[in-house]
Design an enzyme around this catalytic site. Structure first.
Site, short mmCIF file in Angstrom:
data_model
loop_
_atom_site.label_atom_id
_atom_site.label_comp_id
_atom_site.label_asym_id
_atom_site.label_seq_id
_atom_site.Cartn_x
_atom_site.Cartn_y
_atom_site.Cartn_z
N LYS A 13 0.83 -1.21 0.00
CA LYS A 13 0.00 0.00 0.00
C LYS A 13 0.87 1.26 0.00
O LYS A 13 0.67 2.17 -0.80
CB LYS A 13 -0.95 0.02 1.22
CG LYS A 13 -1.88 -1.20 1.28
CD LYS A 13 -2.83 -1.14 2.47
CE LYS A 13 -2.15 -1.25 3.82
NZ LYS A 13 -1.50 -2.56 4.07
N ARG A 88 -10.02 0.37 8.59
CA ARG A 88 -9.55 -0.98 8.87
C ARG A 88 -10.59 -1.78 9.64
O ARG A 88 -10.34 -2.94 9.96
CB ARG A 88 -8.30 -0.89 9.73
CG ARG A 88 -6.99 -1.19 9.01
CD ARG A 88 -5.93 -1.10 10.07
NE ARG A 88 -4.67 -1.66 9.75
CZ ARG A 88 -3.65 -1.00 9.22
NH1 ARG A 88 -3.80 0.25 8.83
NH2 ARG A 88 -2.50 -1.60 9.06
N ARG A 127 11.22 -5.58 5.20
CA ARG A 127 10.96 -4.13 4.95
C ARG A 127 11.96 -3.26 5.72
O ARG A 127 12.21 -3.48 6.90
CB ARG A 127 9.53 -3.79 5.36
CG ARG A 127 9.27 -2.28 5.34
CD ARG A 127 7.81 -1.92 5.33
NE ARG A 127 7.01 -2.52 6.36
CZ ARG A 127 5.68 -2.51 6.37
NH1 ARG A 127 5.01 -1.92 5.39
NH2 ARG A 127 5.02 -3.07 7.35
N ARG A 155 11.00 -1.12 11.17
CA ARG A 155 9.92 -0.76 12.10
C ARG A 155 9.88 -1.73 13.27
O ARG A 155 10.07 -2.93 13.08
CB ARG A 155 8.59 -0.81 11.36
CG ARG A 155 8.19 0.50 10.74
CD ARG A 155 7.04 0.38 9.80
NE ARG A 155 5.87 -0.32 10.32
CZ ARG A 155 4.74 -0.45 9.66
NH1 ARG A 155 4.62 0.05 8.45
NH2 ARG A 155 3.73 -1.09 10.19
N ARG A 166 -0.91 -9.12 13.17
CA ARG A 166 -1.54 -8.14 12.26
C ARG A 166 -2.32 -8.85 11.15
O ARG A 166 -3.38 -8.37 10.74
CB ARG A 166 -0.48 -7.22 11.66
CG ARG A 166 -0.20 -6.03 12.54
CD ARG A 166 1.23 -5.60 12.49
NE ARG A 166 1.60 -4.97 11.26
CZ ARG A 166 2.86 -4.87 10.83
NH1 ARG A 166 3.83 -5.40 11.55
NH2 ARG A 166 3.13 -4.26 9.73
#
Ligand code: ADP
Ligand code: ADP
Length: 216
Positions: A13, A88, A127, A155, A166
């Site tokens: 995204k 969400r 990531r 992160r 998640r």
């Protein structure tokens, strides 16, 4: 263009939003980025959100909704916006619809980037981002260039454990948002595997088709 990007964690995204907002000249409103800035700045909102984020849980609806409605009221959103990571939950989707209705506005498109669960963990744990420019990299699929590689950061919630939490949240809480928009004829499903440029082309082609369909 008033649009939403939705999809599981790590679907791409943020990567796609970066290109789409340039193309459509609209502000990129990422609730994840807003919460991370609030945590970094040590605000009251950041303090309230931090524990949920670390655990891979969703921040409570009332906090998210208030933050987004306030942001959408700012002048740069008058010509449109790209929401990334919001709504969400079903109550978030309903609150957004109510706020837009009150302002006499409506959404143009909801783009769902689909990536199979088995591919998510590798995307998330690989990531990295550049703290200076915000550019998103991946250790395998989009490695940071020399000169950037030594300053990229990971992160805190990009661990395999928080990723699993998640993903479960995504299926339990966010997936029910999909039929909500499908029923309104706004949903565009995009296959999220392939190079980021290939995915971008799929999105822009689908949006063009949607726009010409709604204009005719
Ligand atoms: P990802 O890029 O993995 O999809 P985000 O950066 O969008 O994750 O969000 C990071 C975290 O911020 C989420 O795990 C959640 O704790 C919180 N968050 C972001 N957006 C929302 C939202 N709309 N509702 C509730 N929590 C949110
Ligand atoms: P999201 O915002 O949905 O959580 P990101 O855009 O941050 O997703 O992408 C998650 C990770 O996957 C990043 O490391 C990014 O570089 C990588 N990525 C994004 N798009 C692709 C793609 N099409 N193929 C492979 N890796 C990708």
């Amino acid at each position: 263009m008033r649009m939403i990007l939705i999809g599981p964690p790590g679907a791409g995204k943020g990567t796609q939003a970066h290109n789409l907002v340039k193309r459509y000249q609209i502000p990129h409103i990422s609730t994840g980025d807003m919460f991370r800035s609030a945590v970094k700045a040590g605000t009251e909102l950041g303090r309230q959100a931090e524990a949920y984020m670390k655990a891979g849980d969703l921040v409570p609806d009332e906090l998210v909704i208030a933050m987004v409605i306030e942001r959408l009221g700012q002048p740069d959103c008058e010509g449109g916006f790209m929401l990334d990571g919001f709504p969400r939950t079903r109550p978030q989707a309903e609150a957004l619809e109510g706020a837009l209705d009150n302002a006499g506005l409506s959404l143009d498109a909801v783009v769902l980037i689909e990536v199979a669960d088995q591919l998510i963990e590798e995307r998330i744990t690989g990531r990295r981002s550049d703290p200076e420019t915000g550019t998103i990299y991946h250790l395998k699929y989009n490695p940071p260039p020399a000169g950037v590689a030594d300053r990229v950061v990971q992160r805190g919630d990009d661990t395999s454990e928080a990723c699993k939490a998640r993903l479960t949240k995504y299926h339990d809480d966010t997936a029910p948002v999909i039929p909500f928009y499908e029923g309104k004829g706004l949903l565009v499903r995009i296959h999220g595997v392939g190079s980021p440029d290939e995915v971008l082309l799929r999105i822009t082609t689908a949006l063009k088709a949607l726009q010409s369909h709604s204009a005719s």
